[in-house]
Design a protein around this motif. Sequence first.
Motif, PDB file in Angstrom:
ATOM      1  N   ARG A  27       0.885  -1.114  -0.048  1.00 26.86           N
ATOM      2  CA  ARG A  27      -0.036  -0.004   0.207  1.00 26.86           C
ATOM      3  C   ARG A  27       0.815   1.311   0.058  1.00 26.86           C
ATOM      4  NH1 ARG A  27      -4.297  -1.895   4.378  1.00 26.86           N
ATOM      5  NH2 ARG A  27      -5.861  -2.613   3.095  1.00 26.86           N
ATOM      6  N   LYS A  30       2.596   1.120  -3.592  1.00 30.20           N
ATOM      7  CA  LYS A  30       1.931   0.790  -4.787  1.00 30.20           C
ATOM      8  C   LYS A  30       2.314  -0.210  -5.270  1.00 30.20           C
ATOM      9  CE  LYS A  30      -0.137   5.366  -5.044  1.00 30.20           C
ATOM     10  NZ  LYS A  30       0.284   6.007  -4.035  1.00 30.20           N
ATOM     11  N   THR A  32       2.907  -4.470  -6.553  1.00 30.21           N
ATOM     12  CA  THR A  32       2.319  -5.488  -6.920  1.00 30.21           C
ATOM     13  C   THR A  32       2.710  -6.725  -5.834  1.00 30.21           C
ATOM     14  OG1 THR A  32       2.003  -4.730  -9.320  1.00 30.21           O
ATOM     15  CG2 THR A  32       1.946  -7.186  -8.772  1.00 30.21           C
ATOM     16  N   LEU A  81      -5.062  -4.057  -4.129  1.00 31.29           N
ATOM     17  CA  LEU A  81      -3.728  -4.079  -4.920  1.00 31.29           C
ATOM     18  C   LEU A  81      -3.614  -4.923  -6.003  1.00 31.29           C
ATOM     19  CD1 LEU A  81      -1.904  -4.370  -1.318  1.00 31.29           C
ATOM     20  CD2 LEU A  81      -1.826  -2.211  -2.760  1.00 31.29           C
TER      21      LEU A  81
END
Length: 120
Positions: A27, A30, A32, A81
């Motif tokens: 988070r 950002k 993966t 996400l």
Amino acid sequence: MYKRILVPIDGTDTARAGLKEAIGLARQSKATIRLLNIVNDFPLMMEMSSAINFEEYREGLQQYGRKTLEEARSLVASAGLEVETQLEALKGGRVSNAILKDAKAAGCDLIVIGTHGRRG
């Protein structure tokens, strides 16, 4: 900060704790999250070398791995996400080496893994 975070999971409480930490890190940056479940049947082959239903047992391990990945995928996706999953069948070798190999191949820049919880 981080772009791709590998999280090996096996369905244990400690793996889920590692996943929660990875979600927090993802988070912030950002990133993966790549979920990895490794089915390692080598120890079972040694113990069950004479068992008739070994292939059924192996398939059961893979089904459990797919279920574990799907549950974790849902958790990551619900956090908003990006997530990808990989089920790896390891036939001999060390799980740790398979984790490192997957991290390199997928271009992950961080591995978040839960502890065994055996100490402290």
